[in-house]
Motif scaffolding. Structure first.
Motif, PDB file in Angstrom:
ATOM      1  N   THR A   1      -9.118  14.131   0.209  1.00  0.00           N
ATOM      2  CA  THR A   1      -9.753  13.687   1.450  1.00  0.00           C
ATOM      3  C   THR A   1     -10.938  14.600   1.732  1.00  0.00           C
ATOM      4  O   THR A   1     -10.939  15.765   1.319  1.00  0.00           O
TER       5      THR A   1
ATOM      6  N   CYS B   1       0.818  -1.217   0.000  1.00  0.00           N
ATOM      7  CA  CYS B   1       0.000   0.000   0.000  1.00  0.00           C
ATOM      8  C   CYS B   1       0.851   1.266   0.000  1.00  0.00           C
ATOM      9  O   CYS B   1       0.536   2.233  -0.699  1.00  0.00           O
TER      10      CYS B   1
ATOM     11  N   CYS C   1      -2.948  -1.179   6.761  1.00  0.00           N
ATOM     12  CA  CYS C   1      -3.859  -0.271   6.058  1.00  0.00           C
ATOM     13  C   CYS C   1      -5.198  -0.941   5.764  1.00  0.00           C
ATOM     14  O   CYS C   1      -6.263  -0.331   5.904  1.00  0.00           O
TER      15      CYS C   1
ATOM     16  N   SER D   1     -12.471  -4.142  -3.034  1.00  0.00           N
ATOM     17  CA  SER D   1     -11.201  -3.413  -2.948  1.00  0.00           C
ATOM     18  C   SER D   1     -10.286  -3.755  -4.116  1.00  0.00           C
ATOM     19  O   SER D   1      -9.554  -2.891  -4.613  1.00  0.00           O
TER      20      SER D   1
ATOM     21  N   CYS E   1      -8.400  -1.106   8.153  1.00  0.00           N
ATOM     22  CA  CYS E   1      -9.342   0.009   8.236  1.00  0.00           C
ATOM     23  C   CYS E   1      -9.954   0.334   6.871  1.00  0.00           C
ATOM     24  O   CYS E   1     -11.138   0.646   6.776  1.00  0.00           O
ATOM     25  N   HIS E   2      -9.153   0.264   5.822  1.00  0.00           N
ATOM     26  CA  HIS E   2      -9.630   0.666   4.497  1.00  0.00           C
ATOM     27  C   HIS E   2     -10.415  -0.438   3.793  1.00  0.00           C
ATOM     28  O   HIS E   2     -11.135  -0.157   2.837  1.00  0.00           O
TER      29      HIS E   2
ATOM     30  N   MET F   1     -15.734   4.923   1.846  1.00  0.00           N
ATOM     31  CA  MET F   1     -15.093   3.976   2.756  1.00  0.00           C
ATOM     32  C   MET F   1     -16.140   3.152   3.493  1.00  0.00           C
ATOM     33  O   MET F   1     -17.298   3.546   3.616  1.00  0.00           O
TER      34      MET F   1
END
Length: 317
Positions: A206, A144, A169, A184, A172-173, A211
């Motif tokens: 952002t 990532c 990563c 994903s 959470c993602h 998400m």
């Protein structure tokens, strides 16, 4: 006296064996690609086992890129064999059967079949091992943050300096479950295309709106029922004088939390109690300008806060 017929040797009685269908230039090229790819994979695996350094691109090349080339070589060899078979069937003297013959009573075909089974087992074993390593690599922080270092370098630096530096990563993602794993990977294919074509936001925008819900990711560690109470946080600052004098800032943070069933509820984690509801309206894409907030407590009491300079219509709320 009767005339004796000339004896025929055993070798004369055997029919001439047709050459392998792989004996054509296209299949030779495919086999060469397979051999080169297999050798490269073995050497890279040995280098990874014996080496102590971690290169973010080693696993990418070893378990994703080169195996793709190996499978392509197998495909080329198979296509070459099919074309060769078609060519021989058009030849009246080719004597090629319409379908492949599997006769285990024939020692030659039996040996060929056993060799095929062994090679198929080795290939499936390597595919399973390589697939797992590829899955493991694509779920790693190295993939990532470093494989796409030109894109994610600022985020990777911030991640390493954050309290979540020991959390992967994907935890959470992406989170757990097959559905979000597949989603994903499809999203990753789109992002890979963007990296290749240099078509992506600079810097990365952002917040991320698509998400997964925090209830399915963040609350695996930060569950709302947990009551933390008050936490003492000490910030050390050192002066520029000769002794680097220490200056401390101490803050008693009322973290709180908890649930109505578990007892005390309060603190800055009051909103984590699902019995309480917080709704807000953002005036910008960064969610930094919040002109309106509504709080609904577990008792049903509703309190609304509106910025004095806000001009929101009922439809915007």
């Amino acid at each position: 006296m009767s005339e004796k017929k000339p004896e025929t040797s055993e070798s004369d009685q055997k029919t001439t064996k047709a050459p392998s269908l792989l004996r054509n230039y296209l299949s030779f090229a495919g086999i060469a690609i397979v051999a080169a790819s297999f050798t490269s994979i073995v050497l890279l695996v040995l280098m990874e086992i014996s080496g102590g350094t971690e290169n973010p691109y080693t696993d990418l090349i070893t378990f994703i890129f080169i195996p793709s080339i190996l499978v392509f070589g197998l495909f080329i060899a198979f296509v070459g064999a099919l074309l060769e078979r078609r060519r021989r069937r058009k030849n009246p003297l080719g004597l090629v059967a319409r379908y492949p013959i599997l006769d285990l009573n024939d020692s030659g075909r039996r040996r060929t079949f056993l060799v095929f089974l062994v090679l198929a087992f080795v290939f499936l074993f390597m595919s399973a091992f390589g697939s797992y390593r590829a899955y493991e690599y694509t779920e790693s922080v190295t993939f990532c943050g470093q494989a796409c270092h030109a894109v994610m370098k600022p985020e990777f630096i911030a991640y390493n300096a954050s309290p979540h530096a020991k959390v992967r990563c994907v935890e959470c993602h992406v989170g757990g479950g097959a559905e979000w794993y597949v989603r994903s990977k499809f999203s990753g294919m789109r992002q890979l295309y963007g990296v290749i074509t240099n078509d992506y936001n600079k810097p990365i925008q952002t917040p991320v709106y698509n998400m997964r819900s925090a209830n399915e990711t963040c609350q695996k560690c930060h569950w709302s029922e947990k009551f933390h109470g008050d936490q003492l946080k000490i910030f050390n600052h050192y002066g520029y004088d000769e002794k680097s004098s220490l200056n401390q800032t101490r803050m008693l943070i009322k973290v709180g939390g908890g649930s109505a069933e578990g007892g005390q509820v309060g603190g800055i984690h009051w909103h984590m109690n699902i019995a309480n509801e917080v709704t807000f309206v953002a005036a910008d894409d960064k969610l930094q300008n919040i002109p309106w907030v509504r709080m609904k407590g577990a008792d049903g009491k509703v309190v609304e806060y509106t910025a004095t300079n806000a001009s929101l219509s009922p439809g915007e709320i």
